[in-house]
Design a protein around this motif. Structure first.
Motif, PDB file in Angstrom:
ATOM      1  N   GLY A  77       0.818  -1.325   0.035  1.00 31.63           N
ATOM      2  CA  GLY A  77       0.039  -0.012  -0.037  1.00 31.63           C
ATOM      3  C   GLY A  77       0.621   1.116   0.097  1.00 31.63           C
ATOM      4  N   LEU A  78       1.966   1.245   0.899  1.00 33.06           N
ATOM      5  CA  LEU A  78       2.661   2.329   0.762  1.00 33.06           C
ATOM      6  C   LEU A  78       3.656   2.767  -0.526  1.00 33.06           C
ATOM      7  N   LEU A  79       3.897   1.613  -1.230  1.00 30.60           N
ATOM      8  CA  LEU A  79       4.214   1.625  -2.643  1.00 30.60           C
ATOM      9  C   LEU A  79       3.354   2.342  -3.432  1.00 30.60           C
ATOM     10  N   ARG A 241     -17.552   7.168 -10.968  1.00 33.17           N
ATOM     11  CA  ARG A 241     -16.416   6.568 -10.805  1.00 33.17           C
ATOM     12  C   ARG A 241     -16.578   5.295 -10.105  1.00 33.17           C
ATOM     13  N   PRO A 242     -16.019   4.079 -10.212  1.00 35.16           N
ATOM     14  CA  PRO A 242     -15.978   2.919  -9.391  1.00 35.16           C
ATOM     15  C   PRO A 242     -15.503   3.232  -8.045  1.00 35.16           C
ATOM     16  N   VAL A 243     -14.415   3.975  -7.997  1.00 37.15           N
ATOM     17  CA  VAL A 243     -13.657   4.112  -6.590  1.00 37.15           C
ATOM     18  C   VAL A 243     -13.510   5.636  -6.642  1.00 37.15           C
ATOM     19  N   PRO A 244     -13.905   6.458  -5.700  1.00 37.46           N
ATOM     20  CA  PRO A 244     -13.942   7.935  -5.571  1.00 37.46           C
ATOM     21  C   PRO A 244     -12.569   8.608  -5.867  1.00 37.46           C
ATOM     22  N   LEU A 385      -6.414  -5.183  -0.106  1.00 34.02           N
ATOM     23  CA  LEU A 385      -5.576  -3.993  -0.254  1.00 34.02           C
ATOM     24  C   LEU A 385      -6.723  -2.876  -0.490  1.00 34.02           C
ATOM     25  N   ARG A 386      -6.379  -1.703  -0.770  1.00 35.86           N
ATOM     26  CA  ARG A 386      -7.281  -0.387  -0.608  1.00 35.86           C
ATOM     27  C   ARG A 386      -7.968  -0.589  -2.254  1.00 35.86           C
TER      28      ARG A 386
END
Length: 785
Positions: A77-79, A241-244, A385-386
């Motif tokens: 996630g950080l990458l 948008r599927p993800v905002p 993951l996100r």
């Protein structure tokens, strides 16, 4: 004449045989029972230890694998967050240029003047495209359909070339800092898709080699069909948008420039009125960067990780893991435009992997994988993951990637397995020692009984032989006296009897008459004594039964304990003799509640009677309305002291009372420490040594009586006890102790008062084992509902 010693017979009817059978059988039975109980306790303790250790180690192992998964997810996630941040930074600069056309034109002119190579393109007749010469920080490629008949960029295209040169100012710094990126770029809108990429590469030449015909097709339609239309839909309706967020991520594919497997991150640029797409800012990272994080997962000895799309396609995994979970080697599935990676869990040769649910976030799955013809147990845990916007080959969709950790069960539970084996070995060793001890004890006991039987029954055998001589009318026989015990006395008596028989043989009839009268008189006397003894035993037994019955009758009934508002009260009392000397009572008069606990010195009938006196006086004072704790204890002491003087006994008792009116809890009197377990689990010990004096020692103890208020809130727990609990001994002579009592109460905190009481008593009795209980045991548990 003296009877010759005769070797004791071992016939079935001999006294020696009976002695050996009875005594040896009793000892043998005791050894077998105690040995069996010891073996049973060892096995039970082994099972309990295995269960406790197993639960703790299993939880620790599962926490470890979950922690490893969450740590790796955080790294991935950080990458991704760093790449998103860099792409947004580049998009922010380019969007600012679009939103300010005047400044955009000035910046383009300045860039053209400062670096002509950045904005001047040369036509390649073989490829049919134009590209700037090496030497600039970025390469810009212009496809043939964006050139005029003289092979120069169309006017608006040339403007885009000049204004996009601002990427040369921003991209090099972003490439050097932040997350490691393969390249950053700008791609123009669908009608003018020039392609500017930093650092400089043979961009168009590589495209010609990998994607023949691309120069005759629209860039966006050829390489990323459906993605541009999705962005245009976002411009018309941002909520679609599927993800905002604006960033769109591609599935892994082969990069045309480097030939490496990469993931692209696009940030759409919008027209100044935000109604259409004006191009994109983008960055690529190699799959190696994601794979490096995943492939370096180290769990136990051979545990590994994998990164998978929601459709099961594995983006990153090491070669060993790929083989274990039965994946096909990564292959290229050629589609229009880009080349994707086809390596799906759903096509795994391992059925458990093919059906693995990737949306079971954080759940540990126990599966079996086939290895070398055998089923090997594995643990698999997946963590999502996100969410992100993902393009595969069509409209942009919502995607949630999952990170999985796979590890062999025997590795993650290695400490658990080792602990169980150690416990099993220790248990078997203890059992073996116990059996050997019992066998050795049996041999020793058998030898001792056999030797003792010879010594004990030798004199009796001699007496039997002499008696047979007397029976044969040989009145001259005498028994040799070799000891000073009861058998010797019987021998002396026998010799005297033989002398008397010999002396009185001539006057037998007269002697018989005299002896008959004497025997009858003695018989009557014995019968009278037996009658008197039976009567006395019955009387004493009846008195003990009555005392014990009265003592149990005055104890609080369960209904009384359950009727106390806001409190749960549970109690346990076990006398060491028929009648105990411990005291506890729960006295309620309206809202006033008084709970007493005490311990009379010693135990038995006198201690039990004194306990009954205390209960009676306490009840009378409570009913009389005496509410002052100090006066209550002083009045009670005065009455008990006078009774002790009258009965001329040397008994006295420690005694404490707890007064509770629904709000306050007050303790008075000297007794054992009061234990308080707070709602938070904190343990407090209240010393009562300064709150009074033992009852019955002095006629007036009022100067020594003091009180102390104790906080008692909802969820708190109070434990009262006598020294029979803390001074109980295990078979090694070690005391149970106040610290072990506190620890036991703390571990049981949160359960009902009855469950806490039962748990403490069960632990205490297990600790005592076969050891004799020397003192009365009393326990009172109060819990604030």
């Amino acid at each position: 004449m003296t009877a010759a010693p005769k070797k004791p017979s071992l016939g079935l009817r001999s006294f020696r045989t009976k002695f050996i059978l009875v005594v040896g059988g009793a000892v043998l039975f005791d050894l077998l029972v105690s040995g069996s109980l010891a073996l049973w306790n060892v096995q039970r303790l082994s099972r309990d230890a295995t269960t406790q250790v197993g639960e703790g180690l299993e939880k620790a192992s599962q926490d470890y694998i979950r922690s490893s998964t969450e740590s790796t997810v955080a790294q991935v996630g950080l990458l991704l967050n760093q790449v998103h941040s860099d792409v947004k930074a580049l998009a922010g600069v380019l969007q600012s240029q679009i939103d300010r056309p005047t400044r955009n034109t000035k910046v383009g002119a300045a860039m053209a003047k400062a670096d002509p190579n950045a904005v001047t393109v040369t036509f390649d007749s073989r490829g049919g495209w134009a590209q700037n010469a090496p030497g600039s920080p970025s390469v810009v490629s212009v496809w043939g359909y964006l050139l005029d008949k003289d092979h120069r960029p169309l006017p608006q295209v040339q403007t885009d070339i000049e204004t996009s040169a601002v990427l040369d100012l921003v991209a090099p710094n972003l490439l050097q800092n932040g997350a490691s990126k393969l390249q950053m770029y700008y791609i123009g809108p669908k009608e003018r898709p020039i392609f500017r990429t930093a650092p400089y590469t043979d961009q168009a030449q590589t495209f010609d080699r990998l994607y023949p015909g691309h120069n005759k097709e629209n860039f966006w339609t050829f390489f990323f069909p459906g993605i541009y239309e999705s962005w245009q839909q976002w411009a018309r309706n941002p909520a679609s948008r599927p993800v905002p967020e604006d960033i769109t991520q591609t599935a892994p594919y082969t990069d045309a420039i480097t030939g490496k497997l990469i993931v692209s991150f696009f940030h759409p640029l919008w027209t100044a009125d935000r109604r259409d797409v004006a191009g994109i800012a983008g960055a690529d990272i190699t799959l190696d960067q994601l794979a490096e994080i995943v492939e370096h997962v180290k769990v136990a000895e051979t545990g590994f990780g994998f990164l998978a799309m929601s459709n099961g396609n594995v983006a990153a995994i090491n070669r060993t893991g790929e083989k274990i979970i039965g994946l096909r080697a990564a292959s290229d599935a050629t589609n229009q435009g880009v080349t994707g990676v086809d390596r799906s869990l759903r096509n795994s040769s391992q059925k458990a992997i093919a059906s693995l649910p990737l949306d079971a976030d954080g759940v540990i799955h126990h599966i079996s994988l086939r290895e070398n013809g055998e089923d090997v147990p594995y643990l698999v845990v997946t963590k999502q993951l996100r969410p992100s916007n993902l393009w595969v080959n069509g409209p942009v969709e919502r995607e949630v990637m999952s990170l999985g950790i796979v590890v062999r069960e025997h590795e993650i539970y290695a400490s658990l397995i080792a602990a169980r084996e150690q416990i099993a070995r220790a248990t078997n060793r203890i059992l073996l020692y116990q059996i050997l001890a019992v066998l050795v004890s049996l041999l020793i006991v058998a030898a001792a009984v056999f030797a003792a039987s010879k010594r004990i029954t030798g004199g009796i055998s001699a007496l039997a032989a002499a008696a047979r001589s007397i029976e044969a009318k040989d009145y001259s026989v005498r028994v040799a006296i070799t000891s000073k015990d009861e058998v010797a006395q019987a021998g002396l008596a026998f010799n005297r009897m033989a002398e008397q028989i010999s002396f009185h043989t001539e006057n037998l009839e007269k002697l018989v008459d005299e002896r008959t009268k004497e025997i009858e008189a003695a018989k009557e006397e014995i019968e009278a004594l037996n009658t008197q003894l039976k009567s006395e035993n019955l009387r004493l037994g009846a008195e003990l039964d009555v005392a014990r019955h009265i003592q149990m009758m005055v104890l609080p009934r369960p209904a009384e304990l359950g009727a106390v508002e806001h409190l749960e009260i549970a109690a346990y009392m076990r006398p060491a003799d028929e009648v105990g000397g411990d005291y506890y009572d729960v006295l309620q008069n309206g809202r006033s509640l008084k709970i007493g606990i005490g311990d009379v010195t010693g135990h038995g009938l006198e201690s039990g009677v004194l306990m009954l006196m205390v209960q009676s006086v306490a009840r009378a004072l409570q009913e009389a309305g005496e509410t002052d704790p100090s006066k209550f204890l002083a009045h009670l002491n005065r009455a008990i002291f006078k009774n002790i003087e009258r009965t001329k006994t040397d008994k006295h008792l420690t005694l404490s009372f707890l007064d509770y009116d629904g709000d306050r809890l007050t303790i008075s009197g000297q007794h054992e420490d009061l234990i308080v377990i707070r709602k938070t689990g904190e343990v407090e010990r209240i010393d009562t040594g300064d709150l009074g004096l033992p009852v019955g020692l002095e006629s007036d103890i009022s100067p020594f009586v003091d009180t102390r208020e104790i906080s008692f809130k909802q969820g708190d727990l109070i434990v009262l006890h006598t020294d029979g609990v803390t001074e109980a001994e295990n078979p090694r002579g070690e005391l149970f102790g106040i610290d072990r009592l506190c620890q036991s109460a703390r571990l049981l905190h949160g359960q009902t008062a009855e469950e806490v009481k039962d748990g403490i008593v069960e632990g205490l009795m297990a600790y005592i084992g076969t050891q004799k209980i020397h003192d009365d045991i009393t326990l009172v548990v109060m819990r604030h509902r």
